[in-house]
Structure formats: C-alpha cells, structure tokens
Design a protein around this motif. Structure first.
Motif: not given
Length: 183
Positions: A85-93, A101-107, A121-124
C-alpha cells in the motif's frame, strides 16, 4: 461471534473485469436458511492526505462515471497485484498531483461498502511534500485538475456537498480534529 457467520455453500463468478470481479454466492444463514449474496471482489486501494508547505490540502477534481458527476477527492488509486500500500500511495500521489514526499504515515484502513464489496482503502498522511514534476503522470484514461485548498475551504465543500467522496470527507474530518487538538 460465530452465531452471526454466514457460510458459503456455492460460489459462481458472474463477471471478471479489469478492476473488479463479481460473484454470486449462495450462503447458509445463522438460522440454517439459505440466501444469495452478490459480492464484488476488489484488489484494494490507497488514499493520501497531502498538505503543502503553504498549509493547503492537495486534492484532485475528476469525472466519476458511476456518479455521472465531477468529484473532488484526495489523491487515491487501486493497489496493483503484489504491491505494498505505501508503494501504491507514493506512486498515486506523484501520478495524480506531481508531488512526492519524504515519508508516508499509515493512518487507518477501512472498507468502503462492506454490504457488497471487499474493497479496503488504506489511508496515509504524506510528510515532506515536494512538487517534483510540472505535469501529472496520469494513466491514459485519467483526467484530473489539481486543487490546493485550505482546511476551511474543504470544510465548506463538505457542508455544501461539493465533496461527496467518503475517503475525502474522512480526511477533512481527520484534519479538522488535528487542528482542534493543536489549539
């Protein structure tokens, strides 16, 4: 909790698409009777709360065919097979907004429509946002406008039903709570 469980007796795939699969399942109910369930299988998705250094929320405006309207949403996208999910989040952003972004925090993770779909859905929250590219790197069938709005503008958009999307309304609510806690 087992007294609430439904057991699948028979499962038939009705449709296999690019994003979803649709199944018809015959189930045994807790009382012994049977019923049918139409179930959508989805690979899951991510969404990103991204705040610029000017304290603006990064959002996109795009047409959503299922609703036949343009919606305002936080950046989001579907998980690819085997992708974290974090990889997807960085890519989609980056694809949707041009920001990295420097980092993602899972929420939090949540189901969108558990009555008939298994989409999770994984929210970051993105930290250390940078505008690295001038243009978006959208998929060929994706068209979006980039928005950068204040929390107050986002709150008004939720109240005026300009933001209909649950993940985005959740993100705005989260940011409101964070702002209240800082006071």
């Amino acid at each position: 909790m087992d007294h609430l469980k439904e057991t699948t007796i028979k499962k038939e795939k009705l449709f296999s698409g690019r994003i979803i699969d649709l199944y018809l399942e015959e189930v045994r109910l807790p009382n012994g009777n049977t019923s049918s369930r139409e179930i959508i299988k989805h690979p899951g998705a991510v969404a990103v709360i991204a705040i610029t250094e000017k304290n603006k929320i990064v959002m996109v405006r795009q047409f959503r065919k299922a609703m036949e309207k343009v919606l305002v949403e936080i950046p989001a996208g579907k998980l690819e097979k085997g992708e974290e999910p974090a990889t997807t989040a960085k890519r989609e952003l980056e694809e949707e907004t041009g920001y990295t972004c420097d980092s993602l925090k899972p929420l939090i993770s949540f189901y969108t429509s558990p009555g008939f779909a298994d989409e999770l859905v994984h929210l970051f929250v993105a930290n250390g946002l940078r505008k690295d590219t001038v243009d978006h790197h959208l998929d060929e069938d994706e068209f979006v406008d980039l928005l950068e709005i204040t929390l107050e503008e986002a709150q008004r958009m939720v109240e005026n039903q300009e933001i209909y999307d649950a993940k985005t309304a959740y993100a705005v609510q989260y940011l409101q709570l964070q702002a209240m806690m800082r006071k």
